[in-house]
Design a protein around this motif. Sequence first.
Motif, PDB file in Angstrom:
ATOM      1  N   PRO A 367       0.799  -1.229   0.000  1.00  0.00           N
ATOM      2  CA  PRO A 367       0.000   0.000   0.000  1.00  0.00           C
ATOM      3  C   PRO A 367       0.826   1.271   0.000  1.00  0.00           C
ATOM      4  N   PHE A 368       2.044   1.203   0.519  1.00  0.00           N
ATOM      5  CA  PHE A 368       2.940   2.362   0.495  1.00  0.00           C
ATOM      6  C   PHE A 368       4.187   2.048  -0.337  1.00  0.00           C
ATOM      7  N   SER A 369       4.027   1.140  -1.305  1.00  0.00           N
ATOM      8  CA  SER A 369       5.132   0.663  -2.120  1.00  0.00           C
ATOM      9  C   SER A 369       6.123  -0.104  -1.237  1.00  0.00           C
ATOM     10  N   GLN A 370       7.262  -0.426  -1.781  1.00  0.00           N
ATOM     11  CA  GLN A 370       8.295  -1.168  -1.062  1.00  0.00           C
ATOM     12  C   GLN A 370       9.654  -0.720  -1.584  1.00  0.00           C
ATOM     13  N   GLY A 371      10.702  -1.111  -0.894  1.00  0.00           N
ATOM     14  CA  GLY A 371      12.056  -0.896  -1.386  1.00  0.00           C
ATOM     15  C   GLY A 371      12.561   0.524  -1.190  1.00  0.00           C
ATOM     16  N   PRO A 372      13.673   0.854  -1.863  1.00  0.00           N
ATOM     17  CA  PRO A 372      14.338   2.148  -1.660  1.00  0.00           C
ATOM     18  C   PRO A 372      13.490   3.358  -2.043  1.00  0.00           C
ATOM     19  N   ALA A 373      12.487   3.179  -2.902  1.00  0.00           N
ATOM     20  CA  ALA A 373      11.629   4.302  -3.292  1.00  0.00           C
ATOM     21  C   ALA A 373      10.257   4.216  -2.649  1.00  0.00           C
ATOM     22  N   ALA A 374      10.122   3.395  -1.607  1.00  0.00           N
ATOM     23  CA  ALA A 374       8.843   3.318  -0.886  1.00  0.00           C
ATOM     24  C   ALA A 374       8.503   4.679  -0.290  1.00  0.00           C
ATOM     25  N   CYS A 375       7.228   4.904  -0.068  1.00  0.00           N
ATOM     26  CA  CYS A 375       6.782   6.175   0.504  1.00  0.00           C
ATOM     27  C   CYS A 375       7.476   6.413   1.841  1.00  0.00           C
ATOM     28  N   ALA A 376       8.165   7.541   1.937  1.00  0.00           N
ATOM     29  CA  ALA A 376       8.856   7.854   3.193  1.00  0.00           C
ATOM     30  C   ALA A 376       7.871   8.192   4.309  1.00  0.00           C
ATOM     31  N   GLY A 377       6.604   8.440   3.955  1.00  0.00           N
ATOM     32  CA  GLY A 377       5.577   8.702   4.949  1.00  0.00           C
ATOM     33  C   GLY A 377       4.841   7.454   5.391  1.00  0.00           C
ATOM     34  N   ILE A 378       5.457   6.300   5.212  1.00  0.00           N
ATOM     35  CA  ILE A 378       4.810   5.023   5.518  1.00  0.00           C
ATOM     36  C   ILE A 378       4.338   4.932   6.966  1.00  0.00           C
ATOM     37  N   ASP A 379       5.000   5.617   7.872  1.00  0.00           N
ATOM     38  CA  ASP A 379       4.583   5.619   9.280  1.00  0.00           C
ATOM     39  C   ASP A 379       3.911   6.928   9.676  1.00  0.00           C
ATOM     40  N   LEU A 380       4.348   8.036   9.104  1.00  0.00           N
ATOM     41  CA  LEU A 380       3.759   9.317   9.479  1.00  0.00           C
ATOM     42  C   LEU A 380       2.293   9.414   9.049  1.00  0.00           C
ATOM     43  N   VAL A 381       1.956   8.931   7.857  1.00  0.00           N
ATOM     44  CA  VAL A 381       0.576   9.049   7.369  1.00  0.00           C
ATOM     45  C   VAL A 381      -0.408   8.284   8.248  1.00  0.00           C
ATOM     46  N   PRO A 382      -0.177   6.988   8.554  1.00  0.00           N
ATOM     47  CA  PRO A 382      -1.113   6.314   9.460  1.00  0.00           C
ATOM     48  C   PRO A 382      -1.192   6.976  10.833  1.00  0.00           C
ATOM     49  N   LEU A 383      -0.071   7.522  11.314  1.00  0.00           N
ATOM     50  CA  LEU A 383      -0.099   8.230  12.593  1.00  0.00           C
ATOM     51  C   LEU A 383      -1.003   9.453  12.512  1.00  0.00           C
ATOM     52  N   ALA A 384      -0.813  10.289  11.492  1.00  0.00           N
ATOM     53  CA  ALA A 384      -1.610  11.502  11.356  1.00  0.00           C
ATOM     54  C   ALA A 384      -3.091  11.180  11.208  1.00  0.00           C
ATOM     55  N   VAL A 385      -3.400  10.186  10.373  1.00  0.00           N
ATOM     56  CA  VAL A 385      -4.804   9.828  10.152  1.00  0.00           C
ATOM     57  C   VAL A 385      -5.419   9.269  11.428  1.00  0.00           C
ATOM     58  N   SER A 386      -4.690   8.434  12.135  1.00  0.00           N
ATOM     59  CA  SER A 386      -5.237   7.831  13.358  1.00  0.00           C
ATOM     60  C   SER A 386      -5.540   8.896  14.397  1.00  0.00           C
ATOM     61  N   LEU A 387      -4.664   9.884  14.525  1.00  0.00           N
ATOM     62  CA  LEU A 387      -4.896  10.951  15.507  1.00  0.00           C
ATOM     63  C   LEU A 387      -6.087  11.823  15.109  1.00  0.00           C
ATOM     64  N   PHE A 388      -6.203  12.107  13.824  1.00  0.00           N
ATOM     65  CA  PHE A 388      -7.333  12.900  13.336  1.00  0.00           C
ATOM     66  C   PHE A 388      -8.649  12.167  13.571  1.00  0.00           C
ATOM     67  N   LEU A 389      -8.671  10.867  13.247  1.00  0.00           N
ATOM     68  CA  LEU A 389      -9.897  10.090  13.409  1.00  0.00           C
ATOM     69  C   LEU A 389     -10.263   9.942  14.886  1.00  0.00           C
ATOM     70  N   ARG A 390      -9.269   9.758  15.757  1.00  0.00           N
ATOM     71  CA  ARG A 390      -9.583   9.652  17.182  1.00  0.00           C
ATOM     72  C   ARG A 390     -10.227  10.934  17.698  1.00  0.00           C
ATOM     73  N   ALA A 391      -9.655  12.076  17.330  1.00  0.00           N
ATOM     74  CA  ALA A 391     -10.212  13.344  17.794  1.00  0.00           C
ATOM     75  C   ALA A 391     -11.611  13.572  17.234  1.00  0.00           C
ATOM     76  N   LEU A 392     -11.837  13.138  16.011  1.00  0.00           N
ATOM     77  CA  LEU A 392     -13.137  13.334  15.373  1.00  0.00           C
ATOM     78  C   LEU A 392     -14.212  12.431  15.962  1.00  0.00           C
ATOM     79  N   LEU A 393     -13.842  11.190  16.324  1.00  0.00           N
ATOM     80  CA  LEU A 393     -14.837  10.179  16.678  1.00  0.00           C
ATOM     81  C   LEU A 393     -14.988   9.944  18.177  1.00  0.00           C
ATOM     82  N   ARG A 394     -14.015  10.317  18.982  1.00  0.00           N
ATOM     83  CA  ARG A 394     -14.088   9.983  20.419  1.00  0.00           C
ATOM     84  C   ARG A 394     -15.333  10.606  21.051  1.00  0.00           C
ATOM     85  N   GLY A 395     -16.079   9.751  21.755  1.00  0.00           N
ATOM     86  CA  GLY A 395     -17.299  10.205  22.408  1.00  0.00           C
ATOM     87  C   GLY A 395     -18.466  10.377  21.463  1.00  0.00           C
ATOM     88  N   ARG A 396     -18.294   9.930  20.218  1.00  0.00           N
ATOM     89  CA  ARG A 396     -19.359  10.049  19.228  1.00  0.00           C
ATOM     90  C   ARG A 396     -19.685   8.679  18.641  1.00  0.00           C
TER      91      ARG A 396
END
Length: 427
Positions: A367-396
């Motif tokens: 999903p984020f490619s592989q190898g030397p040209a893999a997406c350098a945001g392979i960890d940052l993107v899921p982190l950012a999305v998870s934090l955004f979704l938690r803030a949006l959905l918590r208590g809802r």
Amino acid sequence: MLTSVLLPNVARGVILRRPLMTRLVTGLDADRRAVAVLREMRERHGDDPLPLRFAGRRAALVLSAEDARRVLRETPEPFSPAGREKSGALSHFEPHGVLVSDQADRPRRRAANEAALVPGQAVHPDGDVLAAQADEEALALALALREDGGDLDWWRFTRSFNAMARRIVFGAFAADDHRTTELLYNLRARANWTYLAPVHHGARTEFLDRVRANVERAEPGSLARRLTAAAPAGDGTDPRPQDQAAHWLFAFDAAAVAAFRSLALLTSLSPGAHEAREEIDTREGLDLPLLRATVRESVRLWPTTLMVLRESTRETAWREEVLEAGTVFLIVSSYFHRDSSRLPYADAFEPGIWLDGRAENEPGILPFSQGPAACAGIDLVPLAVSLFLRALLRGRDPARVDAGGPLPASGLPASLNHFALRFSLST
């Protein structure tokens, strides 16, 4: 084969999705048909990449998961990511981005990107700053929805998500810089035509000038500040920070699609949805493994990169085939991600594969490619999305309210039109 496999991907837009064509492709179930066609081709042709020609170009469809891994791991030599099609597309808005850089510039630009995005680390060193940016935009969105009683559709979601992206890349001051995102949107629409459309030099110059000015104002904790600290101007490394930041803004659009589809998974009938929503309501801190896995499952089930392209720099030998230099290797993501002959969870929401090593050990899951040209945001993107979704959905209590209804526990559709999704967020 070109009609059933390549045409739907080109029609809906490789760089910027076209809403009408996305709806038509989804309605025709074209992704499921393409997977079936490629499986049949492999049965008839064997594992070797299948040579073909289109638009006067020599190409090869990669049919084996092991071959897909080989192509990606042997990048950039002999399989370059800077092929004619990709260079033609990205030249519209990031002519000096790392993906289309030559061999002399690629290593230092890649190193600068990695210093900013920190792949391999689940929680970014500036995770607290990132979380604050995500929280502010997500909570503002939730408040607006509560005040007007409306549903959450794609256009409302992506406006808030883009504001978060600009905050993460540059700092809080960029939250209202809608003009930069608008320019990028228009340039990406032209980039769908790759080298067939002339570059709009005036719009590109205005866009990159705005990005450069934002980089110069970048706040502590932002990605742009980390980038310039890793390769400061005048030290001879020439990271072209405006092009790298332009690519991050482009990539955050795909992240928005993944995030919105993740909402469809979180409101599905799958047991995994219940577990991930429990994590939203109960887990503190920045480490949200089930939510990050949900984001990755979204991209596995419905890839945001429809095809991964590499162009060979020399002749390459396979089992029975020898393919000449200049061949464009086409890796159709959904074919490998939905290969039910290989993956028992192919059509199910199975976040556990990202926690127990199954996804990492499967060569066709990229999903984020592989190898030397893999997406350098392979960890940052899921982190950012998870934090955004938690803030949006918590208590809802989110629920899918469009005509499609909640996704089933198994047998998930091969296509999911994010433009048509709509959710309620009751408290």
